[in-house]
Motif scaffolding. Structure first.
Motif, PDB file in Angstrom:
ATOM      1  N   VAL A 187     168.226  10.002  28.614  1.00 13.89           N
ATOM      2  CA  VAL A 187     169.408  10.933  29.017  1.00 13.89           C
ATOM      3  C   VAL A 187     169.619  12.213  28.363  1.00 13.89           C
ATOM      4  O   VAL A 187     169.680  13.138  28.685  1.00 13.89           O
ATOM      5  N   GLU A 188     169.077  12.275  26.949  1.00 15.92           N
ATOM      6  CA  GLU A 188     169.013  13.350  26.314  1.00 15.92           C
ATOM      7  C   GLU A 188     168.072  14.367  26.689  1.00 15.92           C
ATOM      8  O   GLU A 188     168.290  15.573  26.904  1.00 15.92           O
ATOM      9  N   GLY A 189     166.852  13.838  26.951  1.00 12.90           N
ATOM     10  CA  GLY A 189     165.660  14.602  27.222  1.00 12.90           C
ATOM     11  C   GLY A 189     165.719  15.212  28.948  1.00 12.90           C
ATOM     12  O   GLY A 189     165.949  16.195  29.127  1.00 12.90           O
ATOM     13  N   TYR A 190     166.659  14.109  29.686  1.00  9.06           N
ATOM     14  CA  TYR A 190     167.148  14.459  31.202  1.00  9.06           C
ATOM     15  C   TYR A 190     168.192  15.734  31.144  1.00  9.06           C
ATOM     16  O   TYR A 190     168.108  16.764  31.956  1.00  9.06           O
ATOM     17  N   ASN A 191     168.970  15.545  30.182  1.00 12.94           N
ATOM     18  CA  ASN A 191     170.242  16.481  30.086  1.00 12.94           C
ATOM     19  C   ASN A 191     169.528  18.006  29.565  1.00 12.94           C
ATOM     20  O   ASN A 191     170.139  18.958  30.094  1.00 12.94           O
ATOM     21  N   HIS A 192     168.737  17.696  28.729  1.00 11.54           N
ATOM     22  CA  HIS A 192     168.194  19.120  28.311  1.00 11.54           C
ATOM     23  C   HIS A 192     167.609  19.628  29.422  1.00 11.54           C
ATOM     24  O   HIS A 192     167.415  21.136  29.443  1.00 11.54           O
ATOM     25  N   MET A 193     166.873  18.925  30.037  1.00 12.69           N
ATOM     26  CA  MET A 193     166.113  19.621  31.258  1.00 12.69           C
ATOM     27  C   MET A 193     166.983  20.189  32.159  1.00 12.69           C
ATOM     28  O   MET A 193     166.831  21.391  32.843  1.00 12.69           O
ATOM     29  N   MET A 194     168.006  19.546  32.363  1.00  9.55           N
ATOM     30  CA  MET A 194     169.213  20.205  33.378  1.00  9.55           C
ATOM     31  C   MET A 194     169.783  21.557  32.798  1.00  9.55           C
ATOM     32  O   MET A 194     169.714  22.367  33.615  1.00  9.55           O
ATOM     33  N   ASP A 195     170.050  21.512  31.578  1.00  4.39           N
ATOM     34  CA  ASP A 195     170.497  22.732  30.864  1.00  4.39           C
ATOM     35  C   ASP A 195     169.253  23.826  31.167  1.00  4.39           C
ATOM     36  O   ASP A 195     169.771  24.986  31.374  1.00  4.39           O
ATOM     37  N   MET A 196     168.266  23.636  30.795  1.00  4.00           N
ATOM     38  CA  MET A 196     167.006  24.544  30.576  1.00  4.00           C
ATOM     39  C   MET A 196     167.039  25.045  32.376  1.00  4.00           C
ATOM     40  O   MET A 196     166.820  26.414  32.380  1.00  4.00           O
ATOM     41  N   ALA A 197     167.111  24.286  33.273  1.00  6.85           N
ATOM     42  CA  ALA A 197     166.861  24.672  34.614  1.00  6.85           C
ATOM     43  C   ALA A 197     167.911  25.709  34.977  1.00  6.85           C
ATOM     44  O   ALA A 197     167.879  26.584  35.578  1.00  6.85           O
ATOM     45  N   VAL A 198     169.292  25.349  34.668  1.00  6.32           N
ATOM     46  CA  VAL A 198     170.471  26.170  35.026  1.00  6.32           C
ATOM     47  C   VAL A 198     170.095  27.518  34.260  1.00  6.32           C
ATOM     48  O   VAL A 198     170.581  28.565  34.679  1.00  6.32           O
ATOM     49  N   GLU A 199     169.984  27.412  33.000  1.00  9.68           N
ATOM     50  CA  GLU A 199     169.680  28.762  32.214  1.00  9.68           C
ATOM     51  C   GLU A 199     168.680  29.595  33.063  1.00  9.68           C
ATOM     52  O   GLU A 199     168.639  30.820  33.087  1.00  9.68           O
ATOM     53  N   ALA A 200     167.702  29.121  33.303  1.00 12.95           N
ATOM     54  CA  ALA A 200     166.543  29.718  34.223  1.00 12.95           C
ATOM     55  C   ALA A 200     167.207  30.336  35.342  1.00 12.95           C
ATOM     56  O   ALA A 200     166.714  31.741  35.551  1.00 12.95           O
ATOM     57  N   ALA A 201     167.655  29.744  35.994  1.00 13.28           N
ATOM     58  CA  ALA A 201     168.421  30.238  37.374  1.00 13.28           C
ATOM     59  C   ALA A 201     169.205  31.382  37.164  1.00 13.28           C
ATOM     60  O   ALA A 201     169.034  32.337  37.762  1.00 13.28           O
ATOM     61  N   VAL A 202     170.212  31.094  36.170  1.00 11.30           N
ATOM     62  CA  VAL A 202     171.234  32.363  35.888  1.00 11.30           C
ATOM     63  C   VAL A 202     170.530  33.362  35.521  1.00 11.30           C
ATOM     64  O   VAL A 202     170.852  34.748  35.843  1.00 11.30           O
ATOM     65  N   GLU A 203     169.569  33.276  34.520  1.00  6.69           N
ATOM     66  CA  GLU A 203     168.585  34.603  33.980  1.00  6.69           C
ATOM     67  C   GLU A 203     168.062  35.290  35.278  1.00  6.69           C
ATOM     68  O   GLU A 203     168.042  36.440  35.389  1.00  6.69           O
ATOM     69  N   ALA A 204     167.174  34.393  36.194  1.00  9.10           N
ATOM     70  CA  ALA A 204     166.797  35.152  37.222  1.00  9.10           C
ATOM     71  C   ALA A 204     167.664  35.887  37.941  1.00  9.10           C
ATOM     72  O   ALA A 204     167.402  36.968  38.386  1.00  9.10           O
ATOM     73  N   TRP A 205     168.691  35.387  38.209  1.00  6.62           N
ATOM     74  CA  TRP A 205     169.607  36.111  39.196  1.00  6.62           C
ATOM     75  C   TRP A 205     170.233  37.406  38.271  1.00  6.62           C
ATOM     76  O   TRP A 205     170.387  38.298  39.119  1.00  6.62           O
ATOM     77  N   ASN A 206     170.550  37.130  37.023  1.00  9.72           N
ATOM     78  CA  ASN A 206     171.140  38.292  36.347  1.00  9.72           C
ATOM     79  C   ASN A 206     170.253  39.319  36.124  1.00  9.72           C
ATOM     80  O   ASN A 206     170.628  40.540  35.533  1.00  9.72           O
TER      81      ASN A 206
END
Length: 381
Positions: A187-206
């Motif tokens: 669960v910890e590793g999976y949630n970290h992946m989720m956070d990093m994926a969202v960060e990447a998407a937001v940075e790409a957009w911004n």
């Protein structure tokens, strides 16, 4: 001479007057299609089609690109340029010992063979926004994809229907947030992946900037094979290990390699979005490994620059892998396939022409996938 000139002018005038009804008809038809639209000859916007409009229509017939039909008294609108941004995040666990979910038996990660990444590309034009996120995971649940899309929408205002989340399907990624076969959740590793994926998407957009986009297509043969077969005894089997018992394979893999290339305004390559169909199950399963998509990224970065983002979209590879069952031969491992795929993209690249004003259209639909089984007639055959 003067008489001839006067006669010519009279003919032209008669033609112009004769064309007035056609001009009126053209305007009426144009307005029927688009309310409040007229012919570009009505410069005073008085709603009256007169001789000047007929003359303009003559110009349009002979020079349509120079004298287009558009809104009343308005010049054609300028196209909106493409804006694009890209980002990546490494979510590889720093501590070893976690389970990797890509096998039916427990598999423990003892090292990092090829890092796991979330790669994102964001696009905006006058037609639609689009964000694509590709993560080095075996799979993502529907609920998790929806959560990720909603988090991205909250940060970017891009509608969830314009956000695409894709798992590369590597079998040597982080454990899922539930038990998969005999591999417990991470669960910890999976949630970290989720956070990093969202960060990447937001940075790409911004970080969107003026960009150019082009498309290309090639093929990569010799590395993907159908892993389901009709056997000589009438059975249908996945992973048919005995070639002599195979009557024929069920199908032929799609070996196409589809490529989107995005350049910056300075013509420097910023991103490749690549689609190819093969199972990322070619690693040793001794450590975390993004499999051949990771080696694809590695070579393209070495070729075009470390800041080049590579977004990999796996194709329909459910019954496809790198084992040639008809010849009982395993073709290559992750690095060989990844480098071969990169070579195909590199060879294709010079033929790709980018443009500043591509149209982006997003069509979102949900499809329930059901397992396809051979019919009784197919088995009997």
């Amino acid at each position: 001479m003067k008489r001839k000139m006067i006669a010519c002018l009279a003919v032209i005038l008669l033609l112009c007057v004769a064309l007035v009804p056609f001009a009126v008809s053209a305007v009426a038809e144009h307005k029927a299609v688009c309310e409040n639209c007229g012919l570009l000859g009505d410069h005073d916007d008085n709603g009256v089609v007169d001789l000047n409009d007929a003359i303009y229509l003559l110009y349009h017939v002979n020079f349509p690109e120079k004298y287009p039909l558009t809104g009343a008294g308005e010049a054609p609108s300028e196209p909106t340029p493409l804006y694009a941004g890209f980002a990546e995040r490494d979510f590889t666990p720093t501590e070893m010992g976690g389970n990797m979910p890509g096998a039916s038996y427990p598999v423990i990660a003892k090292k990092v063979e090829m890092p796991l990444f979330a790669n994102a590309a964001a696009f905006e034009s006058d037609s639609s926004p689009l964000i694509i996120v590709s993560v080095d995971m075996l799979r993502l649940g529907n609920a998790d994809c929806e959560e990720m899309k909603q988090r991205i929408e909250k940060e970017t205002s891009v509608p969830t229907d314009c956000i695409m989340i894709v798992a590369t399907h590597t079998h040597s990624g982080v454990g899922l947030n539930y038990q998969h076969n005999q591999n417990p959740p991470n669960v910890e590793g999976y949630n970290h992946m989720m956070d990093m994926a969202v960060e990447a998407a937001v940075e790409a957009w911004n970080t969107r900037e003026r960009a150019k986009m082009g498309f290309g297509k090639t093929e990569l043969e010799g590395y993907s094979f159908c892993r389901e077969a009709f056997l000589t005894d009438g059975d249908v089997k996945t992973w048919p290990t005995t070639a002599s018992k195979i009557d024929r394979l069920i199908g032929t893999p799609d070996q196409s390699v589809n490529v989107i290339r995005v350049d910056g305004a300075d013509d420097k390559i910023k991103c490749f979005v690549i689609n190819y169909a093969n199972h990322p199950d070619t690693s040793s399963k001794s450590g975390y490994n993004s499999d051949y998509p990771g080696y694809l990224r590695k070579k393209l970065k070495e070729t075009y620059g470390e800041d080049t983002v590579v977004v990999y979209l796996n194709g329909a590879e459910g019954d496809v892998n790198n084992y040639d069952y008809l010849n009982s031969t395993k073709v290559g491992k992750n690095s060989l396939i990844g480098y071969a795929l990169a070579d195909a993209v590199i060879a294709l690249n010079p033929s790709i022409t980018t443009e500043e004003y591509p149209e982006i259209r997003v069509n979102f639909q949900k499809h329930a996938m059901v397992q396809e089984k051979p019919t009784a007639e197919q088995i009997e055959w």
